[in-house]
Design an enzyme around this catalytic site. Structure first.
Site, PDB file in Angstrom:
ATOM      1  N   GLN A 243       2.502  50.945   1.643  1.00 56.41           N
ATOM      2  CA  GLN A 243       1.652  51.520   2.692  1.00 56.41           C
ATOM      3  C   GLN A 243       2.117  51.145   4.092  1.00 56.41           C
ATOM      4  OE1 GLN A 243      -2.166  50.182   0.598  1.00 56.41           O
ATOM      5  NE2 GLN A 243      -2.825  52.034   1.638  1.00 56.41           N
TER       6      GLN A 243
ATOM      7  N   GLY B 201      -7.647  45.820   0.416  1.00 59.24           N
ATOM      8  CA  GLY B 201      -6.368  45.695  -0.273  1.00 59.24           C
ATOM      9  C   GLY B 201      -5.315  46.511   0.442  1.00 59.24           C
TER      10      GLY B 201
ATOM     11  N   HIS C 168      -0.564  52.255  -6.198  1.00 58.58           N
ATOM     12  CA  HIS C 168       0.310  52.506  -5.038  1.00 58.58           C
ATOM     13  C   HIS C 168       1.762  52.145  -5.361  1.00 58.58           C
ATOM     14  CE1 HIS C 168      -2.195  53.759  -1.689  1.00 58.58           C
ATOM     15  NE2 HIS C 168      -3.065  52.791  -1.895  1.00 58.58           N
TER      16      HIS C 168
ATOM     17  N   HIS D  40      -6.399  50.069  -8.011  1.00 60.41           N
ATOM     18  CA  HIS D  40      -6.063  50.987  -6.909  1.00 60.41           C
ATOM     19  C   HIS D  40      -4.733  50.579  -6.263  1.00 60.41           C
ATOM     20  CE1 HIS D  40      -7.250  53.402  -3.197  1.00 60.41           C
ATOM     21  NE2 HIS D  40      -6.290  52.630  -2.731  1.00 60.41           N
TER      22      HIS D  40
ATOM     23  N   CYS E 140      -9.072  54.837   0.918  1.00 57.90           N
ATOM     24  CA  CYS E 140      -7.725  54.285   1.017  1.00 57.90           C
ATOM     25  C   CYS E 140      -7.306  54.296   2.483  1.00 57.90           C
ATOM     26  CB  CYS E 140      -6.773  55.139   0.182  1.00 57.90           C
ATOM     27  SG  CYS E 140      -5.071  54.541   0.215  1.00 57.90           S
TER      28      CYS E 140
END
Ligand code: CO
Length: 161
Positions: A51, A46, A135, A131, A89
């Site tokens: 990010q 993912g 973010h 998760h 992550c």
């Protein structure tokens, strides 16, 4: 298509809240393609837009068990059960931690074309989604983990998110 640079835990952008996507156009579709390519290059399951430095509410997911999608403006509307599991992550390389997540969730989202949809997920897929949605609000799994430790190679390969 392009592989984008993944921001890591020193980068303050990871703590910012992402904004809603309002414009559904070619640019969004090609950005999502770049996100998928970046995620696959890093062998992740993912990736959230923040990010790669874009504060927009979009995540891409592939659990390598047949569930692959881009979720735009996703929101959890139902949740039940809870279970512990190990997470990593792409923005926190080399580490993992055990996090409690809901076992079952229902998520409302929009497709890249702006169509409203609802999806139900459980266990691993539900964990990935929770998760990634964190973010979008500047939350990292390390905020929720009971312990964060250096990953063994096997562990890290299994759980990169
Ligand atoms: Co992550």
């Amino acid at each position: 298509m392009a592989i984008l640079v993944v921001r890591t835990d020193e980068d303050p952008i990871l703590r910012k809240k992402s904004r809603k996507v309002e414009q559904f156009d070619e640019g969004l579709v090609s950005f999502a393609e770049d996100m998928f390519e970046t995620m696959y290059a890093a062998q992740g399951v993912g990736l959230a837009a923040v990010q790669v430095g874009r504060l927009r509410r979009i995540v891409v997911i592939d659990d390598y068990q047949g569930n692959k999608f881009a979720l735009v403006n996703p929101e959890i509307i139902e949740e039940s059960g809870c279970e512990m599991g190990t997470e990593g992550c792409l923005s926190i390389p080399g580490k993992v931690g055990d996090v409690e997540r809901f076992t079952n969730i229902k998520v409302k989202y929009q497709t890249l074309q702006g169509e409203e949809k609802v999806l139900e997920a459980e266990e691993f897929l539900a964990r990935i989604i929770q998760h990634e949605l964190d973010h979008l609000d500047g939350v990292l799994y390390t905020d929720r983990a009971e312990d964060v430790r250096l990953a063994t190679v096997e562990e890290y390969e299994e759980v990169e998110e």
